[in-house]
Scaffold this motif. Structure first.
Motif: not given
Length: 99
Positions: A55-59, A65-71
Motif C-alpha cells: 500500500e505504501t509503495l503505491s502511494d 520519513d514514512e518510507m524510512r519507518r517502513l524500511a
C-alpha cells in the motif's frame, strides 16, 4: 540430555543480541510452546507489514520519513522471519536424520 545438533534456535535474542537455544527432548514443553507462539506472532507481523508495504509503495504522496519507518520495520520483520526459517529448517533436518 539433548545432543548439540538438536538445539532449537529460539525466536529471540539474548544479551548483546546473541542467539538463544533450547535444549530439550520435550517438543510440547512450556518453552517449546512459547517459542512456537512467538514465531507465529512474528510471522503474522511480517505478513501485515508486507501488505502495508504494498500500500505504501503505491502511494505517490508517501513521505521519506514514512518510507524510512517502513524500511526499518521490514528489516526487523525480515530478521525475525529468517530466524524462524533457520530454526524450522534445522528442526526439520534433525527430525529427518532421526528417521
Amino acid at each position: 540430555m539433548t545432543a548439540p545438533t538438536e538445539l532449537r534456535l529460539l525466536p529471540w535474542s539474548g544479551p548483546e543480541g546473541k542467539p538463544c537455544y533450547l535444549s530439550t527432548d520435550e517438543r510440547g514443553g512450556y518453552m517449546s510452546r512459547l517459542a512456537d507462539n512467538v514465531e507465529a506472532v512474528q510471522l503474522g507481523t511480517a505478513a501485515e507489514l508486507l501488505e502495508e508495504a504494498s500500500e505504501t509503495l503505491s502511494d505517490p504522496d508517501v513521505t521519506l520519513d514514512e518510507m524510512r519507518r517502513l524500511a526499518k520495520e521490514l528489516s526487523g520483520a525480515l530478521r525475525d522471519v529468517l530466524r524462524v526459517a533457520t530454526s524450522r529448517g534445522h528442526l526439520l533436518a534433525v527430525s529427518e536424520s532421526g528417521t
